[in-house]
Enzyme design. Structure first.
Site, PDB file in Angstrom:
ATOM      1  N   ASP A 165      -3.887   3.982   2.678  1.00  0.00           N
ATOM      2  CA  ASP A 165      -5.551   3.794   2.721  1.00  0.00           C
ATOM      3  C   ASP A 165      -5.642   2.278   3.188  1.00  0.00           C
ATOM      4  O   ASP A 165      -6.901   2.079   3.437  1.00  0.00           O
ATOM      5  CB  ASP A 165      -6.006   4.192   1.420  1.00  0.00           C
ATOM      6  N   GLU A 214      -7.298 -20.294 -17.239  1.00  0.00           N
ATOM      7  CA  GLU A 214      -7.883 -20.979 -16.047  1.00  0.00           C
ATOM      8  C   GLU A 214      -8.888 -21.962 -16.777  1.00  0.00           C
ATOM      9  O   GLU A 214      -9.956 -21.633 -17.063  1.00  0.00           O
ATOM     10  CB  GLU A 214      -8.463 -19.764 -15.118  1.00  0.00           C
ATOM     11  N   ASP A 232       0.839  -1.207   0.014  1.00  0.00           N
ATOM     12  CA  ASP A 232      -0.008  -0.093  -0.036  1.00  0.00           C
ATOM     13  C   ASP A 232       1.010   1.141   0.233  1.00  0.00           C
ATOM     14  O   ASP A 232       1.613   1.387   0.858  1.00  0.00           O
ATOM     15  CB  ASP A 232      -0.777  -0.097   1.320  1.00  0.00           C
ATOM     16  N   ASN A 270      -0.125   4.560  -0.286  1.00  0.00           N
ATOM     17  CA  ASN A 270      -0.757   5.614   0.206  1.00  0.00           C
ATOM     18  C   ASN A 270      -1.392   5.762   1.625  1.00  0.00           C
ATOM     19  O   ASN A 270      -2.370   6.573   1.763  1.00  0.00           O
ATOM     20  CB  ASN A 270      -1.700   6.414  -1.127  1.00  0.00           C
ATOM     21  N   ASP A 289      -1.746  -1.329  -3.824  1.00  0.00           N
ATOM     22  CA  ASP A 289      -1.927  -0.432  -5.270  1.00  0.00           C
ATOM     23  C   ASP A 289      -0.773  -0.670  -6.071  1.00  0.00           C
ATOM     24  O   ASP A 289       0.147  -1.030  -5.886  1.00  0.00           O
ATOM     25  CB  ASP A 289      -2.411   0.902  -4.791  1.00  0.00           C
ATOM     26  N   ASP A 345      -9.640 -15.685 -17.017  1.00  0.00           N
ATOM     27  CA  ASP A 345     -10.426 -16.505 -16.011  1.00  0.00           C
ATOM     28  C   ASP A 345     -11.517 -17.388 -16.689  1.00  0.00           C
ATOM     29  O   ASP A 345     -11.975 -17.111 -17.668  1.00  0.00           O
ATOM     30  CB  ASP A 345     -11.406 -15.287 -15.409  1.00  0.00           C
TER      31      ASP A 345
HETATM   32  C1  GLC Z   1     -12.031 -17.669 -11.220  1.00  0.00           C
HETATM   33  C2  GLC Z   1     -11.191 -16.758 -10.286  1.00  0.00           C
HETATM   34  C3  GLC Z   1     -12.023 -16.493  -9.048  1.00  0.00           C
HETATM   35  C4  GLC Z   1     -13.222 -15.871  -9.323  1.00  0.00           C
HETATM   36  C5  GLC Z   1     -13.923 -16.568 -10.511  1.00  0.00           C
HETATM   37  C6  GLC Z   1     -15.284 -15.958 -10.937  1.00  0.00           C
HETATM   38  O1  GLC Z   1     -12.298 -18.905 -10.502  1.00  0.00           O
HETATM   39  O2  GLC Z   1      -9.966 -17.381  -9.964  1.00  0.00           O
HETATM   40  O3  GLC Z   1     -11.295 -15.865  -7.892  1.00  0.00           O
HETATM   41  O4  GLC Z   1     -13.999 -15.884  -7.999  1.00  0.00           O
HETATM   42  O5  GLC Z   1     -13.203 -17.258 -11.540  1.00  0.00           O
HETATM   43  O6  GLC Z   1     -14.531 -15.030 -11.843  1.00  0.00           O
HETATM   44 CA    CA Z   2      -3.386   2.268  -1.241  1.00  0.00          CA
END
Ligand code: GLC
Ligand code: CA
Length: 533
Positions: free
Chosen positions: A25, A269, A21, A23, A29, A204
């Site tokens: 918060d 994935e 982090d 900044n 980031d 994803d």
């Molecule tokens: C994939 C990601 C997971 C997310 C899901 C829906 O499995 O790794 O973190 O919740 O897709 O996007």
């Molecule tokens: Ca931050």
């Protein structure tokens, strides 16, 4: 010919909110990442030495699924930075020869994405068909499909008396890739980031991209041996909502966009019912890498890992460019050091595990913090963030023993920090024998050993609780042959082995030792041996 960079690179996944982090918060980031690039690779032996970073999603998002619910594919979440801070991070990474890939979440958007807001506004809206809508009555969902996060995959929207489909949370409606406008919009998002210079994408749930046009019911699962990921609702065979053959056309389309640029890649994935289905995703016109998630399901047993490796070696068409991809930890599962913990054997197991990951044939993906042996965090009920309970593997990076482990000066880090008093970067940085020192040495050895990068894989007979294999590659002097031996048992093991010299061991003091035909391994020890020529 040199292999493409993604086949030899060591990837490192960063969960941006939890890395650093800048900044105060309480939220990690992009500037925080930029500030720590030297830690990852400063070009010297003192840094970790990774080659590429995968950033979990950085786009604007209502954060129902912590960024996996995107509300703008071409922006940066304001808590993480902005486009100028992104450009700075990318330029600084590239200056260090670190590549960066982004998380592309094409299967679904946030329900707050303007596309969905429009789509749900009326049955006649031009974007209606961008999502999967079925007119109907409440209490009678269109079919039996289930969300991977539990419950039905359908949400009723009374405003237009229709159901929409969501593979994950109801705030994550699935896009309809049968609509060419959706395809085009996603291509534009991909090109946006490629134009900015990113080196590729982690894609994803790429195997979910298409749904049955007739929305047929999934049949029940009968073969309990078939691997399914997360079906909290009892088991069904995902014939009609996952792994549709048409998904490959969508992936080919993404690939055509990538191929307009030089040297860009995708790692998918890919959740598949049967491992052999991975091969279809790795055809030359689709993704370059596909995660093999079976390591996540392996108990701490040599045979379990051996089966996964050998199955992968069997099913992937390596000759036509397919390449294995392994990982032991990510943002969805318990960290492997915690999965495999076993009293005072825990550290030894983690070291043995990483020797396997970095020496087996394929591209390894590391997960931030594993290089210092970070454990799953303890996230009490009142501090929980994730709706489906994955906070424990997303706790902040532990840089020091100071306040919040040096992650943030805030009094309220977004997730509690784990055991930073004992496990932190500062404490390990100057100690070659620490976990961090071990990762550094191992990554370096991998990098300068062509057989480990490109060599063939051959299993070597050994006691049942040891995993032993050879990586071999021809060079100017003949064949470079490197043997890797990992003892998964808590007791010493001894077996016949080729003659050679130990290049690295998880146990101190064995480097340089000659092996004269019989190899002894201590409990949970792993060694890398260069065979004599
Ligand atoms: C994939 C990601 C997971 C997310 C899901 C829906 O499995 O790794 O973190 O919740 O897709 O996007
Ligand atoms: Ca931050």
């Amino acid at each position: 010919m040199n292999p493409p960079w993604w086949q030899t690179a060591v990837f490192y996944q960063i969960y941006p909110r939890s890395f650093a982090d800048s900044n105060g918060d309480g939220i990690g980031d992009l500037d925080g990442i930029t500030a720590h690039l030297d830690y990852l690779n400063d070009g010297t032996d003192r840094s970790l030495g990774i080659d590429a970073i995968w950033l979990s999603p950085i786009n604007p998002s209502p954060l129902k699924d912590w960024g996996y619910d995107v509300s703008d594919y071409c922006g940066i979440h304001p808590e993480l930075g902005d486009l100028p801070s992104f450009d700075r991070m990318l330029a600084e990474a590239h200056r260090r020869k670190i590549r960066i890939i982004l998380d592309l979440v094409p299967n679904h958007t946030s329900d707050q994405h303007p596309w969905f807001v429009e789509s749900r506004s009326s049955r006649r809206n031009p974007k209606r068909d961008w999502y999967i809508w079925v007119a109907g009555e409440p209490d009678r969902p269109p079919n039996n499909w289930l969300s991977s996060f539990g419950g039905p995959a359908w949400e009723y929207d009374p405003a237009t008396a229709s159901w929409y489909m969501h593979s994950f949370l109801k705030e994550q409606p699935d896009l309809n890739y049968r609509n060419p406008e959706v395809v085009e919009a996603m291509h534009a998002a991909i090109a946006f980031w490629l134009d900015r210079g990113v080196d590729g994408f982690r894609v994803d749930v790429i195997s979910y991209l298409m749904k049955d046009a007739a929305l047929r019911d999934n049949p029940p699962l009968t073969d309990s041996n078939i691997f399914t990921r997360r079906d909290p609702q009892g088991l069904q065979l995902h014939l009609y909502d996952q792994e549709l053959p048409e998904a490959h056309d969508v992936i080919r389309g993404f690939r055509r966009v990538l191929d307009r640029y030089r040297d860009r890649m995708m790692v998918g994935e890919v959740w598949v019912r049967e491992q052999k289905a991975l091969a279809a995703f790795l055809r030359p016109d689709q993704i370059q890498l596909a995660f093999n998630f079976r390591f996540f399901m392996c108990p701490w047993e040599a045979a379990a890992f051996r089966n996964v490796i050998e199955e992968t070696e069997d099913i992937l068409p390596l000759k036509s460019g397919a390449w294995p991809t392994y990982t032991l930890s990510n943002h969805d599962f318990s960290r492997h050091i915690s999965r495999y913990q076993s009293g005072d054997e825990t550290e030894a197991r983690a070291r043995a595990a990483i020797v396997m990951l970095l020496t087996v044939r394929g591209t390894p993906f590391l997960y931030y913090g594993e290089e210092i042996g970070m454990r799953d965090g303890n996230v009490p009920f009142f501090a929980a963030r994730d709706k489906v309970g994955r906070d424990h593997c997303r706790t902040p990076m532990q840089w020091s023993a100071g306040k919040n482990g040096g992650f943030s000066v805030s009094d309220h880090p977004w997730l509690p920090v784990g055991d930073c008093a004992t496990i932190n970067v500062e404490r390990q940085r100057d100690d070659d024998r620490s976990m961090l020192g071990f990762y550094r040495r191992l990554i370096r050895l991998r990098k300068k050993t062509p057989a480990l990068l490109e060599g063939s894989y051959r299993a070597i007979p050994a006691p049942g609780d040891c995993l032993v294999f050879c990586r071999e590659r021809p060079d100017e002097k003949g064949i470079q042959s490197v043997m890797v031996a990992i003892n998964f048992s808590g007791a010493e093991r001894r077996f016949d082995s080729p003659k050679g010299t130990i290049l690295l061991s998880t146990i101190e003091g064995r480097e340089g030792e000659s092996i004269g035909g019989s190899l002894r391994l201590a409990a949970n020890e792993a060694v890398i041996v260069e065979s004599s020529r």
